[in-house]
Design an enzyme around this catalytic site. Structure first.
Site, PDB file in Angstrom:
ATOM      1  N   VAL A  16     -67.715 -27.109 -50.332  1.00 52.61           N
ATOM      2  CA  VAL A  16     -68.144 -28.455 -50.724  1.00 52.61           C
ATOM      3  C   VAL A  16     -69.609 -28.466 -51.143  1.00 52.61           C
ATOM      4  CG1 VAL A  16     -68.514 -30.820 -49.904  1.00 52.61           C
ATOM      5  CG2 VAL A  16     -66.438 -29.580 -49.259  1.00 52.61           C
ATOM      6  N   ASP A  34     -78.313 -23.080 -45.662  1.00 56.91           N
ATOM      7  CA  ASP A  34     -77.131 -22.605 -44.946  1.00 56.91           C
ATOM      8  C   ASP A  34     -77.586 -21.698 -43.814  1.00 56.91           C
ATOM      9  OD1 ASP A  34     -73.906 -22.476 -45.854  1.00 56.91           O
ATOM     10  OD2 ASP A  34     -74.541 -20.952 -44.411  1.00 56.91           O
ATOM     11  N   ARG A  39     -74.656 -15.463 -46.641  1.00 55.84           N
ATOM     12  CA  ARG A  39     -74.297 -16.396 -47.706  1.00 55.84           C
ATOM     13  C   ARG A  39     -75.494 -16.651 -48.630  1.00 55.84           C
ATOM     14  NH1 ARG A  39     -70.642 -18.459 -51.170  1.00 55.84           N
ATOM     15  NH2 ARG A  39     -70.634 -20.732 -51.308  1.00 55.84           N
ATOM     16  N   THR A  85     -65.516 -30.088 -40.527  1.00 54.59           N
ATOM     17  CA  THR A  85     -65.076 -30.881 -39.372  1.00 54.59           C
ATOM     18  C   THR A  85     -63.667 -30.438 -38.992  1.00 54.59           C
ATOM     19  OG1 THR A  85     -64.491 -32.618 -40.983  1.00 54.59           O
ATOM     20  CG2 THR A  85     -66.516 -32.920 -39.720  1.00 54.59           C
ATOM     21  N   THR A 120     -65.471 -34.901 -43.744  1.00 50.97           N
ATOM     22  CA  THR A 120     -64.358 -35.785 -43.406  1.00 50.97           C
ATOM     23  C   THR A 120     -64.398 -36.137 -41.925  1.00 50.97           C
ATOM     24  OG1 THR A 120     -63.001 -34.768 -45.118  1.00 50.97           O
ATOM     25  CG2 THR A 120     -61.862 -36.045 -43.426  1.00 50.97           C
ATOM     26  N   CYS A 260     -58.145 -29.449 -45.137  1.00 49.95           N
ATOM     27  CA  CYS A 260     -57.992 -30.901 -45.303  1.00 49.95           C
ATOM     28  C   CYS A 260     -56.642 -31.405 -44.797  1.00 49.95           C
ATOM     29  CB  CYS A 260     -58.168 -31.286 -46.777  1.00 49.95           C
ATOM     30  SG  CYS A 260     -59.881 -31.245 -47.338  1.00 49.95           S
ATOM     31  N   ARG A 331     -59.075 -20.776 -44.442  1.00 52.27           N
ATOM     32  CA  ARG A 331     -59.250 -21.718 -43.341  1.00 52.27           C
ATOM     33  C   ARG A 331     -57.921 -22.372 -42.968  1.00 52.27           C
ATOM     34  NH1 ARG A 331     -63.765 -25.499 -45.778  1.00 52.27           N
ATOM     35  NH2 ARG A 331     -62.511 -25.021 -47.623  1.00 52.27           N
TER      36      ARG A 331
END
Length: 425
Positions: A16, A34, A39, A85, A120, A260, A331
């Site tokens: 995101v 980050d 990364r 989240t 979220t 999600c 994920r």
């Protein structure tokens, strides 16, 4: 709105945060932060290993600099938090990443700053959980010393058509002035435009139901697949026939994982139960979708038994580990449920996924991927993720992995015609 005078701090440079940072970095100064030094080094080298942003897009964000030094966030005028989240082992919201990011931003927050959340959450979480953390660590008062917005992310990993810049962005703010600022900020970089919600809670709720709607619809076709399998009817053929009606929704059965759809419903059900409401349809959909990995494994074992192949001691090749096709995102992948169940049946399971970083699979799930499975080796092959490389192999190429004396090919995603496999969901 001219945003060239603003400095934006983006906290979290994952699926995101990075597209967001790149989008704004093409217009103004962006500090991308980050906690992962690895990364940050990868992005300094000009490459996104998550494959959401191309090398050329990353190079075009001339205003973006990335860092793992929290001290460099200080000069920002606006902070955007994009941390994950997830849920815990009991399917309860895990807000630890969001709280940690709020502490980080709170420590560098200055008077007049705005903090925007994209993660979220359930309705109310931003103001009930995050704002008190910002107040505590900044020493500033909400809606006096700093302001808060919420603009839910709409990134679809692996989707090269619906991108950050061409997907309508929902926006909101803690005051009318803040809402106007947040809306103008995103409108400057999102060509598809924005939709300004009346409150942060409305924006939070709109995000969580986007994925609940998909989850429930997929649960419906998964339940239909269970029924039609009992009746000896091919589900894919039924859906193809029904799809000739102009208003029929084109959902397909399968494993429902990811960051999600497989997670977000639990955020709303948690809040619903907290206010004394028991959400029946949402939880029923979750139960069905969470059961599909074990169901698929039992289907395969039965099909093997009919061919005289015993699951115990058998070798099974699973094609795909990512939670969806043509992305390296693992994920909450439900392929793990399939692998675990087959292992419990006594099978030796190999997993092949050309999209997934083997080191990440090993670190996240203690799973060693195979990179070159031998032909003629396996008692069963499961096409679990419809990566284009597997489709390009063709059914014959996939069958070649199976033992010559007999094997079962389970086309879990119905990539090939019915005649090309022994089993489909």
């Amino acid at each position: 709105m001219d945003i060239s005078h603003l400095t934006i701090g983006v906290v979290g440079l994952g699926y995101v945060g990075l597209p967001l940072a790149v989008g704004f970095g093409q217009k103004t100064r962006v500090i991308g932060y980050d906690t992962s030094i690895t990364r940050v080094h990868q992005l300094h080298d000009g490459h996104d290993q998550k494959l959401e942003v191309s090398d050329s897009e990353l190079a075009s964000a001339t205003g973006l600099r990335v860092t793992s030094d929290v001290g460099e966030l200080g000069p920002a005028d606006i902070y955007i938090i994009t941390t994950p989240t997830p849920v815990d082992e009991y399917k309860r919201p895990d807000l630890s990443y969001l709280i940690s990011a709020s502490r980080t931003v709170g420590r560098v927050l200055s008077a007049g700053n705005t903090v925007i959340y994209e993660s979220t959450v359930y309705p109310g979480a931003t103001e009930e959980v995050c704002v008190p953390v910002l107040e505590e660590f900044s020493g500033l008062k909400y809606n006096v010393g700093f302001f808060v917005g919420y603009s839910p992310e709409r990134i679809n990993p692996g989707d090269k058509q619906h991108r950050f810049s061409n997907t309508v962005k929902v926006t909101s703010g803690s005051t009318p002035e803040c809402a106007a600022l947040v809306d103008g900020l995103y409108r400057a970089v999102v060509s598809a435009g924005t939709y300004r919600a009346s409150s942060i809670r409305v924006a939070e709720a709109s995000k969580v139901i986007e994925n609940i709607q998909r989850d429930v619809n997929i649960a419906l076709v998964n339940e239909l697949a269970l029924l039609f399998n009992e009746m000896g009817i091919d589900t894919a053929e039924v859906l193809e026939a029904a799809g000739t009606k102009w208003n029929f929704l084109g959902f397909r059965p399968g494993l429902v994982g990811g960051h999600c759809i497989g997670i977000d419903p639990y955020y709303l059900t948690y809040k619903a139960q907290a206010v004394g409401f028991h959400p029946e349809i949402i939880l029923a959909g979750r139960r069905i979708n969470d059961s599909m990995g074990s169901y698929a494994a039992s289907q395969l074992v039965k099909a093997m038994a009919k061919r005289g192949i015993t699951a115990t001691g058998s070798r099974v090749l699973v094609l795909g580990l990512a939670f969806k096709e043509n992305t390296p995102d693992i994920r909450n992948t439900k392929v793990l449920d399939l692998v675990s169940e087959l292992t419990d049946f006594g099978a030796q399971v190999d997993v092949l996924d050309p999209w997934v970083d083997p080191a990440e699979a090993l670190s996240a799930y203690d799973l060693d991927l195979v990179d070159d499975p031998r032909s003629g080796t396996y008692d069963a092959i499961v096409l679990a993720v419809a990566h284009r490389q597997f489709a390009d192999l063709g059914a014959d190429g996939i069958h070649a992995f199976g033992k010559r004396q007999g094997h079962v090919f389970y086309d879990l995603r119905s990539v090939f015609p019915r005649s090309e496999s022994e089993l489909r969901l």
